[in-house]
Design a protein around this motif. Structure first.
Motif, PDB file in Angstrom:
ATOM      1  N   SER A  10       0.836  -1.197   0.000  1.00 13.03           N
ATOM      2  CA  SER A  10       0.000   0.000   0.000  1.00 13.03           C
ATOM      3  C   SER A  10       0.869   1.244   0.000  1.00 13.03           C
ATOM      4  CB  SER A  10      -0.893  -0.005   1.243  1.00 13.03           C
ATOM      5  OG  SER A  10      -0.091   0.080   2.413  1.00 13.03           O
ATOM      6  N   ARG A  11       0.199   2.385   0.052  1.00 20.14           N
ATOM      7  CA  ARG A  11       0.897   3.665   0.220  1.00 20.14           C
ATOM      8  C   ARG A  11       0.006   4.604   1.023  1.00 20.14           C
ATOM      9  NH1 ARG A  11       1.142   4.202  -5.679  1.00 20.14           N
ATOM     10  NH2 ARG A  11       3.380   4.311  -5.308  1.00 20.14           N
ATOM     11  N   GLN A  12       0.632   5.549   1.661  1.00 20.13           N
ATOM     12  CA  GLN A  12      -0.087   6.546   2.454  1.00 20.13           C
ATOM     13  C   GLN A  12      -0.968   7.398   1.542  1.00 20.13           C
ATOM     14  OE1 GLN A  12      -0.003   6.949   5.874  1.00 20.13           O
ATOM     15  NE2 GLN A  12       1.144   5.025   5.816  1.00 20.13           N
ATOM     16  N   GLY A  13      -2.122   7.801   2.058  1.00 18.15           N
ATOM     17  CA  GLY A  13      -3.004   8.699   1.321  1.00 18.15           C
ATOM     18  C   GLY A  13      -3.777   8.035   0.202  1.00 18.15           C
ATOM     19  N   CYS A  17      -6.415   1.836  -0.822  1.00 22.65           N
ATOM     20  CA  CYS A  17      -5.652   1.074   0.179  1.00 22.65           C
ATOM     21  C   CYS A  17      -6.414   1.016   1.490  1.00 22.65           C
ATOM     22  CB  CYS A  17      -4.274   1.688   0.396  1.00 22.65           C
ATOM     23  SG  CYS A  17      -3.224   1.696  -1.074  1.00 22.65           S
ATOM     24  N   ASP A  18      -7.006   2.125   1.895  1.00 26.38           N
ATOM     25  CA  ASP A  18      -7.775   2.162   3.140  1.00 26.38           C
ATOM     26  C   ASP A  18      -8.946   1.174   3.081  1.00 26.38           C
ATOM     27  OD1 ASP A  18      -6.057   4.157   4.043  1.00 26.38           O
ATOM     28  OD2 ASP A  18      -7.447   5.787   3.539  1.00 26.38           O
ATOM     29  N   ASP A  39       4.728  -0.518   2.824  1.00 24.09           N
ATOM     30  CA  ASP A  39       4.571   0.767   2.140  1.00 24.09           C
ATOM     31  C   ASP A  39       5.476   0.765   0.912  1.00 24.09           C
ATOM     32  OD1 ASP A  39       4.548   3.399   1.256  1.00 24.09           O
ATOM     33  OD2 ASP A  39       4.861   4.263   3.233  1.00 24.09           O
TER      34      ASP A  39
END
Length: 81
Positions: A10-13, A17-18, A39
């Protein structure tokens, strides 16, 4: 300690992914499995490899899904060995 059967890239933001993380966490909890989250932006090779496909889910070392996680398919993959 056993190695998690599910790896979640995944990646932040990332809203996809959330959403996918919730599915992965729920299915793994229901089935007594664990998962690891990586990440992709922390590793240039992973960022190049997965690019715009995140989230990407692997089960038992093989790519299972990208962009979205289908709960039924993930359950079936974890039940079948």
């Amino acid at each position: 300690m056993t190695t998690p059967r599910v790896t979640f890239y995944s990646r932040q933001g990332c809203h996809l992914c959330d959403d996918a993380r919730e599915v992965v966490a729920r299915v793994c909890a229901d089935l007594g499995e664990s998962f690891s989250e990586v990440d992709v932006d922390a590793d240039p090779d992973l960022a190049d490899r997965f690019g715009d496909e995140v989230p990407v889910t692997f089960v038992d070392g093989r790519q299972h899904d990208f962009w979205r996680v289908d709960e039924t398919r993930l359950r079936a993959a974890l039940i079948t060995r």
